[in-house]
Write a protein that holds these residues in place. Structure first.
Motif, PDB file in Angstrom:
ATOM      1  N   GLN A 183       0.889  -1.269   0.079  1.00 26.32           N
ATOM      2  CA  GLN A 183      -0.080   0.081  -0.074  1.00 26.32           C
ATOM      3  C   GLN A 183       0.889   1.109   0.045  1.00 26.32           C
ATOM      4  N   THR A 193      -2.526   0.301  -4.259  1.00 23.38           N
ATOM      5  CA  THR A 193      -1.998  -0.893  -3.712  1.00 23.38           C
ATOM      6  C   THR A 193      -1.139  -1.624  -4.844  1.00 23.38           C
ATOM      7  N   ALA A 243      -9.781   2.235  -0.972  1.00 21.98           N
ATOM      8  CA  ALA A 243      -9.075   1.660   0.224  1.00 21.98           C
ATOM      9  C   ALA A 243     -10.021   1.189   1.071  1.00 21.98           C
TER      10      ALA A 243
END
Lengths: 406, 407
Positions: A183, A193, A243
């Protein structure tokens, strides 16, 4: 409807892994020659053997070449492994969860084609997630925005590549992983990522922490620090999805780790019951003394409750409709299970060790290791108290501002 | 009520604090992290402390010792334990047997053993009571089972006794010059009437050290097996009378045995708690989480409060018991404070770990060491038998049965 019967497959999984642990893992893990020294190298031969049994790809879908186990089944298996050796179990739990999350749920077909064959082919191929644990630090930032972390790994786009720089103090599975999901921060607000194979130039896995020194290793499994220096990653190796979606996926890894923790508690408890039936003081076997009886009952009660919490959390992650349909609470049940299990198993390990008297603190005996391992669970990643604050935020209905939800 | 210390007590406290900070703490973690059971031991530390009087602290002045009172002894144990709990115990273990010698041994025995003990900086002592199948049963022999308890056999042979059997977990076992050993002179009755206490020098023929135990906590402190294979011990080394049990053998012992041992563990725990409080305060005021010092988080504030409250309460209780001992007022408090110190030291060292646990994947080693050292209390000071045993004293009021506690 409420049904706790396990399927024949789940029972078979449990029996197979239990046999493996009894016949191979425990004799190696509990050998006094291994118990006594401070350093306990990963049981690499047994890790490979467990991988050959399919435990590395336990949760990976059958189409992708795995066993396709659901979350509950994974927890059943990880409890058995945890009863044998927590480090071995923690590595497998990590890889098994990530295999499912990465290959089945987050990768594009193109990415799967690139990375899956090698993962399936090589039993020594493990996976790691390198990044800020989405929940980490959340407790300490109780009801406030998450504090900026200077330690984030940064990535800058140059043409069709990301150039990654930075370091992470700790990445679970780093010493054995062949593929990292990293990440990275891509600017003031953005996160991405990236899939980074271990042999990518610029990626370095640091020496793992040692068991002695001013500062000592306080984690299970095979973690280490990871550094990136001008590490170039093709842009098409970025995972899609937000995320928040990634965080939700990673939550799947929590119940299996709690199950590893539970397994270690069960091992301590079973050892204490066995000993209490044999040891004679005060004119009778000590299990017949009220004081020992209540200790063992306390252990059994805690283990039962922890198992209930873990199974429920694992099942709920696989059945979000049960939350939507108001059958199951919308609390972060995986955090509830983890926090409760860590506390409960620590108490279990201490009570079990007390049943052994002085033998409970001898380094050539397993009990002192169970106590140590259980304490690592209570205080690793974030402390017990801070983890509870994440539950408290959920109770209050607190929603973190979107900008720092990553 | 007067809580002030006299000049002598303050002197011992200051001396111990200085020695602890300069000579114990700097070696504490280093010795703790040496592999093995025997290896963490270091004679140099014992010799240095001995030269300052910490090995012989409890030997009465009339026999040439410092003759420190119980309040001073408690202060010294706590100060030394603040530097290293196991090292503190390695010193104070000798005081327990100094008390016993002073109160229960004959003039001849004192001449033969106490003088050597005073003269030799490497002379340390221990007591062998525990055996593989006799731990709790020595502390509280079951009424209905005369065979329960230690089995080590002593048979008379003229002016000697022949000892056969084995002891385990014996304190100072691998380094001791003299052991007080509980043996069965009559195997058919319970240990209260069939047991006898012997003084066994390490040079005794037929006596040797077996396995040295490798422990999770108190790593510096030595525990070993004692093996007796036709060991010949002179009759002149019997403490008290034959067949009166070790309890009665120490009958003049109103200050040693249980009474001192209980205070000892509680005072040692106090030192560890002081150390934990100090570590937690220092860490919480220098480390931040989520942009604020740990000390500014309620989570940490409440823990630090609890650590200090428990530690100060333990200090009051320990000092009260020491003060009572000096006034020869023995009560159940000695046992109770020992039991309770188990709970306090567990809790305080764990709270310290909780505060430091914020480090994530690593732990400051000394934090873990305190937790490991604290775990020793659970089977030594706070196990069921140690707690239940205190009820006998509660029942008897001020009258106490001294002597059975040997560890």
């Amino acid at each position: 409807m409420y049904d706790l019967s396990l399927t024949p497959e789940q029972l078979e999984f449990r029996d197979t892994v239990r046999d493996f642990v009894e016949s191979e893992v425990k004799p190696a893990a509990l050998n006094p020659k291994r118990l006594e020294p401070f350093e306990k190298p990963l049981l690499a031969g047994l890790l490979d053997k467990a991988a050959q049994m399919g435990l590395r790809s336990l949760a990976l879908s059958e189409e992708a070449g795995g066993a396709g186990a659901d979350g509950l089944t994974a927890c059943i298996v990880m409890e058995e492994l945890g009863a044998g050796d927590v480090d071995l179990a923690a590595v497998l739990a990590q890889t098994a969860t990530l295999a499912h999350v990465l290959f089945d749920r987050l990768m594009t077909p193109e990415q799967r084609k690139r990375f899956l064959p090698e993962f399936i082919r090589n039993d020594g191929n493990h996976l790691a997630f390198a990044g800020r644990d989405p929940g980490a630090g959340a407790g300490w930032s109780y009801h406030r925005p998450l504090a900026e972390s200077a330690a984030d790994v940064q990535a800058v786009k140059q043409g069709k590549e990301w150039v990654v720089n930075g370091a992470l103090a700790f990445v679970p599975n780093a010493t054995v992983a062949k593929l990292f999901a990293v990440q990275v921060r891509t600017g003031a607000q953005g996160f991405a990522t990236l899939l980074v194979p271990r042999n990518t130039p610029g990626l370095t896995v640091r020496e793992p922490l040692r068991a002695i020194g001013e500062v000592i290793r306080w984690h299970h499994g095979a973690g280490a620090g990871v550094a990136f220096k001008d590490c170039r990653v093709p842009a098409d190796q970025a995972l899609g999805g937000s995320a928040a979606a990634l965080a939700a996926e990673l939550a799947r890894g929590v119940p299996p780790l709690a199950a590893v923790n539970l397994g270690l508690g069960r091992a301590a408890f079973e050892a204490a019951v066995e000993y209490a039936k044999l040891r004679r003081q005060g004119g009778r076997n000590i299990i017949e003394h009220q004081a020992i009886g209540t200790k063992l009952a306390d252990c059994a009660i805690r283990l039962e409750l922890a198992r209930n919490a873990i199974w429920k959390a694992a099942w709920t992650l696989d059945h979000p409709e049960a939350v939507a349909g108001r059958s199951v609470s919308d609390l972060p049940l995986h955090t509830v299970a983890r926090v409760y299990t860590a506390q409960a198993v620590n108490e279990v390990a201490l009570l079990a060790a007390e049943c052994f008297g002085a033998m409970g603190v001898m380094r050539d005996m397993p009990l002192q290791k169970y106590v140590h391992d259980s304490m690592v669970f209570v205080h690793s990643e974030e402390t017990d108290g801070a983890a509870k604050l994440a539950v408290a935020e959920a109770l209050a209905g607190f929603r973190r501002p979107a900008a720092d939800a990553a | 009520m007067d809580f002030s210390l006299n000049e002598e007590q303050r002197h011992w406290q200051a001396e111990a604090r200085k020695f602890s900070e300069e000579e114990l703490r700097p070696h504490s973690l280093e010795r703790d992290q040496i592999e093995g059971g025997f290896e963490p031991w270091d004679w140099e530390i014992i010799e240095k402390g001995s030269k300052l009087g910490f090995r012989t602290l409890a030997v009465p002045k009339e026999w040439g010792g410092p003759g420190a009172d119980f309040v001073s002894q408690a202060l010294v144990m706590a100060e030394l334990a603040r530097g290293d709990s196991a090292m503190s115990k390695a010193f104070s273990q000798n005081w327990k047997w100094s008390h016993l010698i002073a109160s229960a041994c004959t003039h001849d025995q004192k001449e033969r053993f106490l003088k050597h003990f005073l003269a030799d900086h490497r002379y340390v002592m221990g007591r062998g009571i525990t055996e593989p199948n006799a731990g709790s049963d020595n502390r509280m022999p079951p009424e209905d089972d005369p065979k329960a308890g230690y089995r080590l056999r002593a048979v008379r042979d003229g002016d000697h006794w022949i000892l056969n059997g084995e002891k385990c977990f014996i304190a100072n076992g691998s380094v001791g010059s003299l052991f007080f050993v509980d043996a069965r002179t009559n195997p058919d009755v319970n240990i209260r009437s069939g047991g006898t206490l012997f003084m066994v020098p390490k040079t005794t023929p037929g006596f040797r050290i077996g396995k040295v135990f490798n422990k999770r906590g108190w790593r510096f402190y030595q525990n070993a097996e004692l093996i007796f294979e036709n060991a010949r011990v002179p009759h002149a080394n019997v403490v008290g009378d034959v067949g009166t049990g070790s309890v009665k053998a120490g009958k003049g012992d109103t200050t040693g045995g249980d009474i001192f041992g209980d205070l000892e563990l509680a005072a040692n725990a106090l030192g560890v708690c002081d150390d934990a409080c100090q570590m937690a305060m220092a860490y919480a005021s220098t480390h931040k989480r989520a942009g604020r010092y740990l000390m500014e988080h309620q989570l940490v504030q409440l823990r630090i409060n609890e650590m200090h409250a428990l530690t100060e309460a333990l200090r009051s209780y320990v000092m009260r018991v020491a003060w009572q001992h000096d006034r020869k007022e023995h009560s159940a408090n000695a046992g109770l404070v020992m039991n309770w110190s188990t709970d306090v030291i567990q809790r305080v060292t764990r709270l310290n770990m909780e505060i430091h646990g914020a480090e994530g994947c690593m732990m400051i080693a000394r934090v873990d060491k305190l937790v490991r050292d604290a775990m020793v209390w659970t089977h030594l000071a706070g196990d069921t038998v140690q707690r239940v045993k205190v009820l006998r004293r509660l029942g008897k009021g001020a009258r106490i049965a001294a002597g059975a506690n040997a560890d």
